[in-house]
Design a protein around this motif. Structure first.
Motif, PDB file in Angstrom:
ATOM      1  N   GLN A   1       0.833  -1.190   0.000  1.00 48.62           N
ATOM      2  CA  GLN A   1       0.000   0.000   0.000  1.00 48.62           C
ATOM      3  C   GLN A   1       0.870   1.243   0.000  1.00 48.62           C
ATOM      4  N   VAL A   2       0.489   2.203  -0.834  1.00 51.43           N
ATOM      5  CA  VAL A   2       1.250   3.447  -0.925  1.00 51.43           C
ATOM      6  C   VAL A   2       0.988   4.303   0.304  1.00 51.43           C
ATOM      7  N   GLN A   3       2.046   4.849   0.873  1.00 49.68           N
ATOM      8  CA  GLN A   3       1.926   5.795   1.974  1.00 49.68           C
ATOM      9  C   GLN A   3       2.369   7.169   1.494  1.00 49.68           C
ATOM     10  N   LEU A   4       1.637   8.177   1.939  1.00 52.47           N
ATOM     11  CA  LEU A   4       1.893   9.553   1.524  1.00 52.47           C
ATOM     12  C   LEU A   4       2.295  10.388   2.732  1.00 52.47           C
ATOM     13  N   VAL A   5       3.312  11.226   2.556  1.00 54.57           N
ATOM     14  CA  VAL A   5       3.780  12.079   3.641  1.00 54.57           C
ATOM     15  C   VAL A   5       3.939  13.499   3.111  1.00 54.57           C
ATOM     16  N   GLU A   6       3.138  14.421   3.668  1.00 50.37           N
ATOM     17  CA  GLU A   6       3.205  15.821   3.255  1.00 50.37           C
ATOM     18  C   GLU A   6       4.187  16.592   4.132  1.00 50.37           C
ATOM     19  N   SER A   7       4.696  17.672   3.589  1.00 46.63           N
ATOM     20  CA  SER A   7       5.537  18.595   4.334  1.00 46.63           C
ATOM     21  C   SER A   7       5.459  19.964   3.676  1.00 46.63           C
ATOM     22  N   GLY A   8       5.949  20.974   4.379  1.00 48.06           N
ATOM     23  CA  GLY A   8       6.052  22.305   3.794  1.00 48.06           C
ATOM     24  C   GLY A   8       5.029  23.312   4.274  1.00 48.06           C
ATOM     25  N   GLY A  15      -0.443  37.354   0.783  1.00 45.23           N
ATOM     26  CA  GLY A  15       0.415  37.697  -0.338  1.00 45.23           C
ATOM     27  C   GLY A  15       1.676  36.869  -0.421  1.00 45.23           C
ATOM     28  N   GLY A  16       1.939  36.076   0.599  1.00 42.47           N
ATOM     29  CA  GLY A  16       3.140  35.254   0.640  1.00 42.47           C
ATOM     30  C   GLY A  16       3.005  33.965  -0.138  1.00 42.47           C
ATOM     31  N   SER A  17       4.058  33.160  -0.054  1.00 42.77           N
ATOM     32  CA  SER A  17       4.118  31.906  -0.810  1.00 42.77           C
ATOM     33  C   SER A  17       4.568  30.763   0.095  1.00 42.77           C
ATOM     34  N   LEU A  18       4.136  29.569  -0.280  1.00 40.48           N
ATOM     35  CA  LEU A  18       4.592  28.336   0.341  1.00 40.48           C
ATOM     36  C   LEU A  18       4.655  27.263  -0.738  1.00 40.48           C
ATOM     37  N   ARG A  19       5.523  26.281  -0.536  1.00 38.30           N
ATOM     38  CA  ARG A  19       5.545  25.109  -1.413  1.00 38.30           C
ATOM     39  C   ARG A  19       5.355  23.866  -0.561  1.00 38.30           C
ATOM     40  N   LEU A  20       4.310  23.129  -0.873  1.00 34.07           N
ATOM     41  CA  LEU A  20       4.027  21.868  -0.204  1.00 34.07           C
ATOM     42  C   LEU A  20       4.623  20.719  -1.012  1.00 34.07           C
ATOM     43  N   VAL A  78       5.113  14.861  -5.342  1.00 33.31           N
ATOM     44  CA  VAL A  78       4.237  15.843  -5.975  1.00 33.31           C
ATOM     45  C   VAL A  78       4.293  17.127  -5.150  1.00 33.31           C
ATOM     46  N   TYR A  79       4.257  18.254  -5.832  1.00 26.37           N
ATOM     47  CA  TYR A  79       4.406  19.557  -5.187  1.00 26.37           C
ATOM     48  C   TYR A  79       3.161  20.411  -5.421  1.00 26.37           C
ATOM     49  N   LEU A  80       2.975  21.368  -4.523  1.00 25.08           N
ATOM     50  CA  LEU A  80       1.971  22.404  -4.726  1.00 25.08           C
ATOM     51  C   LEU A  80       2.630  23.738  -4.386  1.00 25.08           C
ATOM     52  N   GLN A 109      -1.163  12.567   5.949  1.00 21.28           N
ATOM     53  CA  GLN A 109      -1.637  12.976   7.279  1.00 21.28           C
ATOM     54  C   GLN A 109      -2.055  14.440   7.322  1.00 21.28           C
ATOM     55  N   GLY A 110      -1.715  15.187   6.283  1.00 14.45           N
ATOM     56  CA  GLY A 110      -2.080  16.597   6.216  1.00 14.45           C
ATOM     57  C   GLY A 110      -0.987  17.508   6.758  1.00 14.45           C
ATOM     58  N   THR A 111      -0.973  18.726   6.243  1.00 17.17           N
ATOM     59  CA  THR A 111      -0.041  19.749   6.713  1.00 17.17           C
ATOM     60  C   THR A 111      -0.789  21.076   6.813  1.00 17.17           C
ATOM     61  N   GLN A 112      -0.608  21.759   7.927  1.00 18.25           N
ATOM     62  CA  GLN A 112      -1.367  22.985   8.199  1.00 18.25           C
ATOM     63  C   GLN A 112      -0.767  24.170   7.447  1.00 18.25           C
TER      64      GLN A 112
END
Length: 117
Positions: A1-8, A15-20, A78-80, A109-112
């Motif tokens: 099973q694929v596991q996904l881990v978010e960060s960022g 007006g700012g920026s973030l990359r997930l 994958v990035y956002l 698990q999600g990233t705030q």
């Protein structure tokens, strides 16, 4: 099973920026469509953006021109990229892996992300 881990995720001013980033375990990452979703407090989880195995992308209207989804198949990631952030972009952001029925079958698990001055 694929596991996904978010960060960022984090806190940023309007007006700012973030990359997930979302790393997926497993050897068949390049075959899957991937998506980003978000859930604000008290609200349902909403679609944000998706990228197909072909590289074709799609976005919800509210983020078009501000967010960019991309993928690096060599690194199973994958990035956002999120630019010109608004307070209403505040949410927990989740990475999802799509199954053959066109629905996400695996979640991270999600990233705030908090956009506030």
């Amino acid at each position: 099973q694929v596991q996904l881990v978010e960060s960022g995720g984090g806190k940023v001013q309007p007006g700012g920026s973030l990359r997930l980033s979302c790393y997926a375990s497993g050897s068949r990452f390049s075959l899957y469509a991937m998506g980003w979703f978000r859930q604000a407090p008290g609200k349902q989880r909403d679609f944000v953006a998706a990228i197909m195995s072909s590289g074709t992308t799609t976005y919800r209207d509210a983020v078009k021109g501000r967010f960019t989804i991309s993928r690096d198949n060599a690194n199973n990631t994958v990035y956002l990229q999120m630019n010109s952030l608004y307070p209403e972009d505040t949410a927990v952001y989740y990475c999802g892996l799509y199954g053959g029925n066109g629905l996400p079958i695996s979640w991270g698990q999600g990233t705030q992300v908090t956009v506030s001055s």
